[in-house]
Design a protein around this motif. Structure first.
Motif, short mmCIF file in Angstrom:
data_model
loop_
_atom_site.label_atom_id
_atom_site.label_comp_id
_atom_site.label_asym_id
_atom_site.label_seq_id
_atom_site.Cartn_x
_atom_site.Cartn_y
_atom_site.Cartn_z
N PHE A 82 0.23 8.60 25.84
CA PHE A 82 -1.16 8.58 25.38
C PHE A 82 -1.34 9.59 24.25
O PHE A 82 -0.55 10.51 24.05
CB PHE A 82 -2.12 8.89 26.53
N ASN A 128 -6.54 8.10 24.72
CA ASN A 128 -6.16 6.71 24.45
C ASN A 128 -4.74 6.44 24.94
O ASN A 128 -3.79 7.09 24.47
CB ASN A 128 -6.27 6.41 22.95
N TRP A 138 -1.43 4.52 25.02
CA TRP A 138 -0.69 3.66 24.14
C TRP A 138 0.21 2.70 24.92
O TRP A 138 0.25 1.52 24.63
CB TRP A 138 0.16 4.50 23.17
#
Length: 233
Positions: A95, A99, A101
């Motif tokens: 991440f 967020n 990934w």
């Protein structure tokens, strides 16, 4: 009469057995009918549907069903190893800040550790790129500030040089004017000294004449010479 009663008894027993069998057979059918009438729970609506591993991880995190085993940060990138005790599954996440990934789900401890170490290496690489970008951007901004500072300094020095040049020209002009004035004054002084000398000489002469008791007669003018008469032949 005896013959008839003896024959009827087996017939009644047969009817009783048939009725019992019919009742036994009718019980499952009744249960099946009740089962058909009883609504089954809608598992598709009650169970959460995870579109992918990222959504599944978020749902489990929101439900607080995961235990964080390991987390490594490099810059604003990170890798986490999480465990679900109820299903014995591992979730490895890569991440950036908040967020996610990539998320890999596995039930193997070895695979989870391997993926976690791989993600940690990737965070180091990603962070290094980010760190280099931060350093380069800071160097660029610092250089731009130096360029701006030196440009301003150059403009200031140029203005000072122009001002000093104008002042030097003004001083040179004033000096030339003073020199010309000095030459003019020197010439005038010489002329005044010469005039003064002449005046002093005349004053002295007049003073000498004034102090002399003898009268100075004017010098007599000689008579004209006689002209000779013309001779007559």
């Amino acid at each position: 009469m005896r013959h008839d009663s003896g024959t009827a008894a087996p017939i009644r027993r047969t009817r009783v057995v048939a009725a019992a069998l019919a009742m036994i057979l009718s019980v499952p059918a009744a249960h099946a009918a009740r089962a058909e009438r009883t609504p089954m729970p809608d598992t598709e609506r009650t169970a959460p549907v995870a579109r992918n591993s990222v959504d599944e991880l978020r749902q489990l995190m929101d439900a607080k069903q995961l235990t964080e085993l390991r987390t490594t940060y490099n810059g604003n990138y990170g890798a986490s190893l999480l465990f679900n005790p109820s299903t014995l599954n591992y979730y490895v996440a890569l991440f950036q800040e908040k967020n996610f990934w990539r998320v890999i789900k596995t039930d193997s401890v070895e695979n989870a550790d391997h993926v976690y170490r791989t993600f940690v290496q990737q965070t180091e690489q990603l962070a290094q790129v980010n760190i280099d970008t931060i350093r380069l951007d800071a160097g660029k901004r610092y250089t731009e500030r130096l360029v701006s500072f030196n440009e301003e300094r150059l403009r200031t020095l140029q203005a000072q040089v122009e001002q000093e040049r104008a002042q030097s020209l003004q001083v040179s002009t004033a000096l030339q004017q003073a020199q010309q004035q000095a030459v003019s004054l020197s010439t005038e002084l010489q002329s005044s000294n010469s005039q003064l000398g002449t005046l002093q000489q005349r004053i002295q002469q007049l003073q000498l004449q004034q102090g002399n008791p003898e009268t100075t007669l004017p010098t007599p003018t000689p008579p004209p010479s006689p002209t000779s008469a013309p001779q007559v032949d």
